[in-house]
Design a protein around this motif. Structure first.
Motif, PDB file in Angstrom:
ATOM      1  N   PRO A   1      45.615  27.508  46.033  1.00 49.09           N
ATOM      2  CA  PRO A   1      46.813  27.787  45.216  1.00 49.09           C
ATOM      3  C   PRO A   1      48.109  27.326  45.875  1.00 49.09           C
ATOM      4  CG  PRO A   1      45.537  29.792  45.611  1.00 49.09           C
ATOM      5  CD  PRO A   1      44.871  28.717  46.345  1.00 49.09           C
ATOM      6  N   VAL A   2      48.191  27.541  47.198  1.00 49.74           N
ATOM      7  CA  VAL A   2      49.419  27.131  47.908  1.00 49.74           C
ATOM      8  C   VAL A   2      49.593  25.622  47.808  1.00 49.74           C
ATOM      9  CG1 VAL A   2      50.614  27.205  50.123  1.00 49.74           C
ATOM     10  CG2 VAL A   2      49.021  29.017  49.506  1.00 49.74           C
ATOM     11  N   ARG A   3      48.453  24.915  47.914  1.00 50.00           N
ATOM     12  CA  ARG A   3      48.530  23.465  47.877  1.00 50.00           C
ATOM     13  C   ARG A   3      49.096  22.973  46.560  1.00 50.00           C
ATOM     14  NH1 ARG A   3      43.813  23.144  50.081  1.00 50.00           N
ATOM     15  NH2 ARG A   3      42.803  22.943  48.068  1.00 50.00           N
ATOM     16  N   GLN A   4      48.773  23.713  45.498  1.00 42.81           N
ATOM     17  CA  GLN A   4      49.272  23.267  44.200  1.00 42.81           C
ATOM     18  C   GLN A   4      50.747  23.570  44.019  1.00 42.81           C
ATOM     19  OE1 GLN A   4      46.436  25.022  41.611  1.00 42.81           O
ATOM     20  NE2 GLN A   4      45.043  23.282  41.823  1.00 42.81           N
ATOM     21  N   LEU A   5      51.219  24.677  44.647  1.00 43.98           N
ATOM     22  CA  LEU A   5      52.617  25.054  44.467  1.00 43.98           C
ATOM     23  C   LEU A   5      53.534  24.244  45.365  1.00 43.98           C
ATOM     24  CD1 LEU A   5      52.330  28.926  44.210  1.00 43.98           C
ATOM     25  CD2 LEU A   5      52.846  27.295  42.404  1.00 43.98           C
ATOM     26  N   SER A   6      53.061  23.999  46.587  1.00 43.88           N
ATOM     27  CA  SER A   6      53.942  23.418  47.597  1.00 43.88           C
ATOM     28  C   SER A   6      54.232  21.948  47.302  1.00 43.88           C
ATOM     29  CB  SER A   6      53.281  23.556  48.966  1.00 43.88           C
ATOM     30  OG  SER A   6      53.983  22.795  49.895  1.00 43.88           O
ATOM     31  N   THR A   7      55.410  21.522  47.734  1.00 39.26           N
ATOM     32  CA  THR A   7      55.750  20.112  47.570  1.00 39.26           C
ATOM     33  C   THR A   7      55.918  19.434  48.920  1.00 39.26           C
ATOM     34  OG1 THR A   7      58.040  20.808  47.432  1.00 39.26           O
ATOM     35  CG2 THR A   7      56.900  20.364  45.355  1.00 39.26           C
ATOM     36  N   LEU A   8      55.709  20.209  49.990  1.00 35.01           N
ATOM     37  CA  LEU A   8      55.901  19.637  51.322  1.00 35.01           C
ATOM     38  C   LEU A   8      54.848  18.577  51.596  1.00 35.01           C
ATOM     39  CD1 LEU A   8      56.619  22.784  53.473  1.00 35.01           C
ATOM     40  CD2 LEU A   8      58.188  21.356  52.218  1.00 35.01           C
TER      41      LEU A   8
ATOM     42  N   THR B   1      53.345  18.265  54.253  1.00 32.81           N
ATOM     43  CA  THR B   1      52.341  18.788  55.186  1.00 32.81           C
ATOM     44  C   THR B   1      51.426  19.800  54.517  1.00 32.81           C
ATOM     45  OG1 THR B   1      53.983  20.388  55.834  1.00 32.81           O
ATOM     46  CG2 THR B   1      53.706  18.487  57.252  1.00 32.81           C
ATOM     47  N   ARG B   2      51.497  19.912  53.196  1.00 30.58           N
ATOM     48  CA  ARG B   2      50.779  21.008  52.546  1.00 30.58           C
ATOM     49  C   ARG B   2      49.270  20.927  52.746  1.00 30.58           C
ATOM     50  NH1 ARG B   2      52.547  17.472  48.828  1.00 30.58           N
ATOM     51  NH2 ARG B   2      51.040  16.593  47.364  1.00 30.58           N
ATOM     52  N   SER B   3      48.744  19.704  52.897  1.00 27.14           N
ATOM     53  CA  SER B   3      47.285  19.622  52.997  1.00 27.14           C
ATOM     54  C   SER B   3      46.778  20.126  54.343  1.00 27.14           C
ATOM     55  CB  SER B   3      46.821  18.189  52.762  1.00 27.14           C
ATOM     56  OG  SER B   3      47.401  17.357  53.716  1.00 27.14           O
ATOM     57  N   THR B   4      47.667  20.189  55.353  1.00 24.44           N
ATOM     58  CA  THR B   4      47.175  20.631  56.659  1.00 24.44           C
ATOM     59  C   THR B   4      47.133  22.152  56.764  1.00 24.44           C
ATOM     60  OG1 THR B   4      49.398  20.444  57.511  1.00 24.44           O
ATOM     61  CG2 THR B   4      47.927  18.596  57.894  1.00 24.44           C
ATOM     62  N   LEU B   5      47.625  22.829  55.739  1.00 24.56           N
ATOM     63  CA  LEU B   5      47.630  24.295  55.801  1.00 24.56           C
ATOM     64  C   LEU B   5      46.211  24.854  55.931  1.00 24.56           C
ATOM     65  CD1 LEU B   5      49.548  26.640  55.717  1.00 24.56           C
ATOM     66  CD2 LEU B   5      49.245  26.774  53.259  1.00 24.56           C
ATOM     67  N   ALA B   6      45.283  24.220  55.210  1.00 26.50           N
ATOM     68  CA  ALA B   6      43.895  24.676  55.278  1.00 26.50           C
ATOM     69  C   ALA B   6      43.374  24.562  56.709  1.00 26.50           C
ATOM     70  CB  ALA B   6      43.029  23.851  54.339  1.00 26.50           C
ATOM     71  N   VAL B   7      43.742  23.479  57.378  1.00 24.62           N
ATOM     72  CA  VAL B   7      43.304  23.300  58.768  1.00 24.62           C
ATOM     73  C   VAL B   7      43.892  24.396  59.643  1.00 24.62           C
ATOM     74  CG1 VAL B   7      43.400  21.772  60.748  1.00 24.62           C
ATOM     75  CG2 VAL B   7      43.041  20.839  58.479  1.00 24.62           C
ATOM     76  N   ALA B   8      45.165  24.725  59.393  1.00 18.22           N
ATOM     77  CA  ALA B   8      45.811  25.754  60.201  1.00 18.22           C
ATOM     78  C   ALA B   8      45.099  27.089  60.043  1.00 18.22           C
ATOM     79  CB  ALA B   8      47.275  25.879  59.787  1.00 18.22           C
ATOM     80  N   LEU B   9      44.826  27.434  58.792  1.00 15.61           N
ATOM     81  CA  LEU B   9      44.140  28.698  58.541  1.00 15.61           C
ATOM     82  C   LEU B   9      42.755  28.684  59.177  1.00 15.61           C
ATOM     83  CD1 LEU B   9      44.472  31.371  57.163  1.00 15.61           C
ATOM     84  CD2 LEU B   9      43.463  30.401  55.113  1.00 15.61           C
ATOM     85  N   ALA B  10      42.082  27.542  59.054  1.00 13.64           N
ATOM     86  CA  ALA B  10      40.751  27.410  59.644  1.00 13.64           C
ATOM     87  C   ALA B  10      40.821  27.588  61.154  1.00 13.64           C
ATOM     88  CB  ALA B  10      40.157  26.056  59.297  1.00 13.64           C
ATOM     89  N   THR B  11      41.886  27.050  61.788  1.00 19.50           N
ATOM     90  CA  THR B  11      42.014  27.192  63.238  1.00 19.50           C
ATOM     91  C   THR B  11      42.140  28.666  63.622  1.00 19.50           C
ATOM     92  OG1 THR B  11      43.207  25.124  63.158  1.00 19.50           O
ATOM     93  CG2 THR B  11      43.258  26.315  65.223  1.00 19.50           C
ATOM     94  N   VAL B  12      42.911  29.410  62.841  1.00 19.51           N
ATOM     95  CA  VAL B  12      43.025  30.849  63.109  1.00 19.51           C
ATOM     96  C   VAL B  12      41.652  31.502  63.023  1.00 19.51           C
ATOM     97  CG1 VAL B  12      44.022  33.002  62.287  1.00 19.51           C
ATOM     98  CG2 VAL B  12      45.363  30.909  62.199  1.00 19.51           C
TER      99      VAL B  12
ATOM    100  N   ALA C   1      33.221  13.971  41.964  1.00 17.48           N
ATOM    101  CA  ALA C   1      33.894  13.888  40.663  1.00 17.48           C
ATOM    102  C   ALA C   1      34.245  15.259  40.116  1.00 17.48           C
ATOM    103  CB  ALA C   1      32.982  13.157  39.680  1.00 17.48           C
ATOM    104  N   LEU C   2      33.584  16.297  40.629  1.00 16.29           N
ATOM    105  CA  LEU C   2      33.801  17.633  40.065  1.00 16.29           C
ATOM    106  C   LEU C   2      35.226  18.097  40.307  1.00 16.29           C
ATOM    107  CD1 LEU C   2      30.517  19.360  41.165  1.00 16.29           C
ATOM    108  CD2 LEU C   2      31.197  18.824  38.848  1.00 16.29           C
ATOM    109  N   PRO C   3      35.815  18.807  39.346  1.00 13.19           N
ATOM    110  CA  PRO C   3      37.191  19.260  39.535  1.00 13.19           C
ATOM    111  C   PRO C   3      37.312  20.515  40.385  1.00 13.19           C
ATOM    112  CG  PRO C   3      36.402  19.836  37.358  1.00 13.19           C
ATOM    113  CD  PRO C   3      35.305  19.072  38.011  1.00 13.19           C
ATOM    114  N   HIS C   4      36.200  21.169  40.646  1.00 12.89           N
ATOM    115  CA  HIS C   4      36.260  22.434  41.371  1.00 12.89           C
ATOM    116  C   HIS C   4      36.287  22.163  42.880  1.00 12.89           C
ATOM    117  CE1 HIS C   4      35.189  26.482  42.582  1.00 12.89           C
ATOM    118  NE2 HIS C   4      35.469  26.853  41.358  1.00 12.89           N
ATOM    119  N   PRO C   5      37.322  22.621  43.600  1.00 13.35           N
ATOM    120  CA  PRO C   5      37.426  22.243  45.020  1.00 13.35           C
ATOM    121  C   PRO C   5      36.280  22.762  45.880  1.00 13.35           C
ATOM    122  CG  PRO C   5      39.069  23.881  44.448  1.00 13.35           C
ATOM    123  CD  PRO C   5      38.464  23.439  43.171  1.00 13.35           C
ATOM    124  N   LEU C   6      35.808  23.966  45.581  1.00 14.95           N
ATOM    125  CA  LEU C   6      34.762  24.544  46.422  1.00 14.95           C
ATOM    126  C   LEU C   6      33.446  23.779  46.241  1.00 14.95           C
ATOM    127  CD1 LEU C   6      35.100  26.810  48.313  1.00 14.95           C
ATOM    128  CD2 LEU C   6      34.139  28.365  46.641  1.00 14.95           C
TER     129      LEU C   6
END
Lengths: 221, 314, 680
Positions: free
Chosen positions: A118-125, A127-138, C425-430
């Protein structure tokens, strides 16, 4: 430097941070863990600087420098001397079932990707795609603390978690305010000293840094 | 003047078996230098093969047809892959025979029959080698597929020629996913071709043999074919890696000069790859067999991280 | 004559044959060839009917006014049913041929009439399951199939273990049947709400719409029921018990086709009767498929009873089929019709392939047991010299099931891989991240299956003989048995070499179920090249691989034989060790040891090493005894708690039993009053 290149560079650094998190998870030797931790700090510092350059937020340079000094030099050095003094540098930890830990780690990464969607869709930064990596690192840091038996590697797990939080801050909002960052850095330093003192006490009491030994403290039934 | 695609195909089919012993010789030379020994020279593998071909075959009493067919099959299958992998051109009419997944399964045929041949004579060594080989391969396969999948994401294709064209023509990007899967691929390739740290091609020490244990009873031309197929397999794996990860300079027109240049470039890439392998082999010790799940597990982890990195970051 | 007429004719032939066989039980020596020739003919007719139905791509329906008044039997033959008729017909043709020779061994030793009658009824029951077009007739046919196969499993009933296995089979089959009944009840009862009998036809169910919750309930009840019959983990336990004790021709049919009828049921319910479902249905099917595939092959590796090993492989292959099915459901729910069609075709193709190669392997195992009188692989070895035909044909089965080109197992596994790799191709990220992991598990399954069949073939057929019988007593099996196996092996090869033609033929099935066809993309470049999605995506050519291999191998052989070098036969070398005996060969247990250790978590292993030595001396041992017991963990995880609960409930319920007649009358009386109060 074009924005696209910056994004790619940052992506690469994020990938390296993720890789080092996994390396920490499965590495057995004390010194190697320390080296990997230092590398993680290095990538983190570099990534902060890259983001600072791209966004023009110059206070990120200072955090970058702080990260480099603290996490690449100071903390590893403290832990290094500690390991030397306590004569545990030859110790090889018995890690519980490495492949299972790896799989659990992969599961956590996928989970954090799912959480940050959800954050990735809202954010416009950028660097938004690296947030998942950050959370994963935690999460991987936490997993490391759960699976390790040795106090020193647990501490490194804790510090890796902090790395993740820092990375999350830079990728979600281009870094925390300077004051907070300075405070956190100071906290970490103090934490490292306190850990050192604890280690000495644990070591003298149990003649080992294996935290399983602490189970002895439980009152017998 | 341009060479007909079928001609290039034929050229590749001839090139691979002829070059493979030289490649192994090159690896040996580098290794000897690295370890401070004098090397037997680039041509020693050719001499070995020749010697074996001249010798008569001694066959065990209870060897069945499987034992006798296996060397031909191993040689034939590996030779066929030379027509499928783009070495010096993507314009290969037979390249569509198998995509990269089918290619891996072609290697699996060789392994299947070699393992059966190991059990055919009924010695304990043969069975031991087969058992270990199949264990290693079953752990290597998932990692291999993951690495393939990650590479195929970038070009959204598993067909090798398509992968080469897309990667070499697209504009350059830093792709951590490819880097991860390259490392994973190297780890797996070392396992699949029986190199250190998984298996030692030079050993005949009973408890550490894997591949050698399976082919212990072979002699004469059978052994020559198996050894030759092994050399070709090593080179094919390198070519596969080059095609999947360093595809620059494979695609091009069919005129002889350009083909020659690309051939030389390919040989140069192979030579560098050989040095890298020697570095790895010299730096590592052979692993205990039950440490291999961890080794191949890390290969799987890397490949998976590559896949994840592709989706999360790229 | 429409395909449905042909299919109906062949069923009548089988039923009539069963009736006649009962009357002719005195003339067993004649009965066996006559009955099985009849079965071969009828099966051939079934296969033809199915083939034509799929080719034409139209539905043929009929109503037979039999059975209860107001409840006629509805029959329908559409492409999906036709495809499964081909699966049934093709393998049963081969197995019926094989049975002529196989049953000769029983003649004079035990009465075979029962076996013949049940065999014919079993075949008829399977065809009818596929042809049925209403819930009532479907369940009737389902029960005919279950009951006749129960008696077939029970055939050698003098041993207590066989009776137990058959009982377990019956139990699981009926728990499943109840679930299927309930699923049909939901679909029939809630679609239109009325209580008319016509609701029980599949047409009414197709027309009706269920609320999402009820639809999920119906689907998962049906899935559970069919999964119990298909041997999906954790409902697989009956399979490795029942298959080994049945006669081999029966195990070939049960494993090859009977399990497939439940795949048919799942497809019928998911794609035809209920339409429109969320993706997680497919996700759950996919997960069950993965668990079955991986665990099935791991357990198979631990077996050394040849037929038991094959039975566990059925669990594995049902898993692979379910992976394709689940994936197809996921794609359908996201409206990717052509991808769904690809996954469905992969699943169907594997269904057909598995029927053929598993049938072949069970026939081969039967031939081996027939010749050696051994079931345990550890007591075999070296049979390749004694049974040259059987061993070569068994090897074909091994290569096919291990998924190696150019045989058929490879094609369907490769198609499944392609379908899995199209998941980005699937739209679901998981799903994007998780489906590739499923692909890697499938790769693990394939590689382990190869390991398992190296073990099965190597220990059984290669090396030296280590059994109790004298080698000279072992000879090649009867001609009809070899013929049955040979035809199955040839079909395996044909399906592997010419996949494009096969996929062109079966194109109507995905067209009906998923609304897309794949033959246009798969066969765009003619019969030589298979390009399932597009030629840029992936391609495979069975003919080139097959003929190329033959050509290259032949060329190498000829080149090397220009100069004649002598082949000298000598005793085996083995690094100079001279006194090697057959007992020193690698055993099946030893072969599986590395994998047993690596995947130890999945088994409950008990190893005992006993040292027998004079005066308990630790070094000077007379002999060592090694005992190993590897058990299916699901017994302790799943079934033991379940049986404990069942017994606990039974004890509670047992209190109702007082032994006094008045009390029982009281129970009936109370029940009557309660019923009247609610329904009156």
């Amino acid at each position: 430097m074009s924005t696209e290149l910056v994004i790619q560079l940052n992506t690469l650094l994020a990938a390296m941070i993720l890789l080092t998190s996994f390396a920490l998870l499965v590495q057995r030797r004390m010194f190697a863990i320390l080296h990997i931790f230092a590398w993680q700090g290095f990538f983190l510092g570099l990534s902060t600087a890259v983001i600072g350059f791209a966004t023009g937020e110059h206070h990120l340079y200072i955090s970058s420098l702080l990260t480099l000094v603290m996490k690449v030099i100071l903390l590893p050095y403290i832990l290094y001397t500690l390991i030397h003094k306590l004569k545990i540098h030859r110790e090889i930890e018995s890690v519980m079932n490495t492949p299972a830990t790896m799989l659990a780690g992969i599961g956590l990464v996928i989970f954090s990707y799912h959480l940050t969607a959800p954050v990735r869709q809202l954010s416009t930064l950028m660097t938004r795609s690296t947030l998942a990596v950050a959370l994963a690192t935690v999460m991987l840091g936490l997993l490391m603390m759960v699976t390790r038996r040795h106090a020193v590697s647990q501490i490194i797990g804790f510090l890796a978690m902090e790395n993740g939080l820092f990375f999350a801050a830079t990728s979600a909002t281009y870094g925390m305010p300077m004051v907070v960052e300075l405070g956190v850095a100071l906290d970490l330093l103090i934490a490292a000293f306190i850990f050192g003192i604890f280690f000495f006490h644990i070591n003298t009491t149990f003649d080992s840094l294996d935290v399983e030994q602490m189970a002895k403290l439980k009152e017998g039934d | 003047m341009t060479l007909h695609p079928m001609g290039i195909e034929l050229l590749q089919l001839i090139l691979l078996p002829l070059l493979a012993p030289a490649f192994v010789g090159w690896v040996k030379i580098v290794k000897c230098r690295m370890q401070g020994r004098t090397s037997p020279g680039l041509l020693q593998p050719y001499r070995d093969i020749r010697r074996l071909f001249i010798k008569d075959v001694v066959l065990a009493d209870n060897a069945s047809w499987i034992f006798r067919v296996t060397p031909y099959l191993a040689f034939g299958v590996i030779l066929m892959t030379a027509g499928i992998i783009p070495l010096i051109s993507v314009d290969l009419p037979l390249a569509a025979t198998a995509d990269i997944i089918a290619l891996v399964m072609l290697f699996a045929i060789v392994r299947f029959f070699t393992a059966l041949a190991g059990m055919d004579i009924g010695t304990a060594f043969g069975g031991m080698g087969s058992s270990r080989e199949m264990m290693i391969s079953s752990l290597a396969e998932p990692a291999m597929l993951m690495a393939i999948f990650t590479v195929s994401l970038a070009s959204s294709s598993t067909s090798l020629t398509q992968m080469v064209s897309v990667m070499a023509n697209g504009h350059f990007m830093i792709r951590p996913s490819l880097a991860f899967s390259l490392i994973a691929f190297i780890l797996i390739a070392l396992a699949e071709t029986g190199r250190i740290p998984v298996d030692n091609p030079a050993t005949h020490l009973e408890l550490t043999m894997i591949h050698e244990a399976m082919i212990l009873e072979y002699s004469g031309r059978y052994l020559a074919l198996i050894e030759w197929a092994g050399m070709m397999k090593l080179m094919v794996f390198f070519s596969l890696g080059i095609a999947a990860f360093l595809p620059w300079g494979i695609a091009g027109s069919g005129d002889p000069l350009s083909l020659l240049l690309r051939g030389l470039f390919f040989v140069a890439k192979l030579a560098v790859g050989g040095v890298v392998m020697v570095l790895i082999e010299t730096g590592l010790a052979k692993m205990r067999i039950f440490r291999l799940p961890e080794y191949l597990g890390s290969a799987f982890l890397l490949a998976t991280l590559g896949m994840i990195a592709f989706f999360i970051l790229e | 004559m429409s395909p449905l007429d042909i299919a109906g004719f062949s069923v009548l032939l089988l039923l009539g044959g069963a009736l006649c066989a009962m009357l002719l039980s005195r003339f067993e020596r004649m009965l066996v060839p006559a009955a099985f020739s009849l079965a071969t003919l009828a099966s051939l007719a079934t296969a033809t009917a199915g083939f034509l139905a799929v080719l034409q791509g139209t539905n043929h329906a009929a109503t037979v006014a039999m059975g209860l008044p107001g409840l006629p039997f509805n029959l329908r033959l559409d492409p999906l049913a036709g495809f499964f008729l081909v699966v049934i017909g093709l393998l049963s043709t081969f197995v019926s041929l094989y049975s002529i020779g196989y049953l000769r061994a029983y003649l004079g030793k035990r009465p075979v009439t029962r076996l013949v009658v049940c065999y014919l009824l079993f075949l008829a029951g399977m065809s009818l399951v596929v042809l049925a077009d209403d819930a009532y007739f479907f369940l009737l046919a389902w029960e005919l199939m279950a009951a006749s196969s129960y008696f077939l499993v029970m055939y050698e009933d003098e041993q207590a273990a066989n009776r137990r296995a058959a009982f377990l089979y019956l139990l699981v089959a009926h728990v499943g049947a109840i679930a299927i009944l309930l699923a049909f009840g939901i679909m029939a009862g809630l679609t239109t709400g009325g209580a008319s009998f016509s609701n029980y036809t599949f047409d009414a169910m197709r027309a009706g719409a269920l609320s999402p919750g009820w639809a999920a309930g119906a689907f998962f009840l049906a899935f559970f029921g069919f999964a119990a019959k298909a041997g999906v983990i954790p409902l697989h336990v009956w399979l490795p018990e029942a298959h080994p004790v049945a006669p081999s021709n029966v195990s070939a049919l049960m494993s090859g086709i009977m399990l497939k009828t439940s795949i048919y049921g799942m497809m019928r319910v998911a794609f035809d009767l209920l339409h429109g479902f969320p993706w997680w249905w497919g996700g759950i099917v996919l997960c069950f498929g993965l668990v079955s595939a991986v665990m099935g092959v791991l357990y198979a590796l631990m077996q050394h009873d040849l037929k038991r090993l094959l039975a566990y492989h059925s669990v594995e292959n049902i898993g692979i089929i379910l992976i394709g099915l689940g994936l197809s459901m996921i794609f359908t729910s996201f409206n990717f019709q052509s991808l769904a069609a690809l996954a469905l075709v992969a699943s169907l193709y594997h269904t057909l392939n598995h029927a053929l190669f598993k049938g072949l392997l069970f026939m081969g195992a039967g031939a081996v047991i027939h010749a050696t009188h051994e079931k345990n692989m550890e007591e075999m070895g070296g049979l390749i010299h004694l049974l040259p035909w059987t061993s070569a044909l068994f090897l074909v089965g091994c290569i096919s099931i291990a998924g190696l080109p150019p045989f058929n197992g490879f094609v369907s596994e490769w198609l499944t891989f392609q379908a899995l790799l199209l998941s980005p191709a699937l739209p679901h990220p998981l799903l994007k991240l998780l489906v590739p992991l499923a692909a890697s598990l499938l790769a693990l399954t394939g590689a382990l299956a190869a390991a398992c069949f190296v073990k099965a073939f190597g220990v059984t057929f290669l090396g030296a003989w280590r059994g109790h019988r004298k080698k000279e007593q072992i000879g090649e099996v009867a001609f009809s048995m070899r013929l049955g196996m040979l035809l199955a092996a040839l079909s395996c090869l044909a399906l592997g070499v010419l996949p494009t033609l096969v996929m062109g033929w079966m194109d109507t099935v995905p067209l009906k179920l998923c609304g897309a066809r794949i033959a246009t993309s798969a066969g765009r470049f003619g019969w030589l090249w298979l390009t399932p999605y597009s030629h840029e995506r992936a391609s495979y050519s069975g003919p080139v691989v097959f003929f190329g291999l033959i050509a290259v191998v032949a060329a190498t052989y000829l080149l090397l034989h220009v100069r004649r070098t002598a082949i000298r036969r000598a005793p085996l070398w083995d690094c100079g060790f001279e006194r090697i005996t057959p007992r020193m060969q690698y055993t099946a247990t030893a072969f599986a040891m590395p994998i047993r250790r690596v995947f130890g978590f999945f088994f409950s292993i008990r190893e005992q090493l006993e040292l027998i030595s004079p005066q308990n001396h630790p070094v000077m041992a007379d002999s060592l005894h090694f005992r190993l017991r590897v058990r299916d963990r699901f017994w302790n995880w799943f079934y033991e708690p379940l049986s404990d609960i069942a017994f606990w409930i039974a004890r509670r319920v047992g209190r109702l039993q007082q032994g006094r007649i008045q009390i029982y009358l009281l129970y009936s009386f109370v029940t009557l009053i309660v019923l009247l109060a609610f329904l009156g």
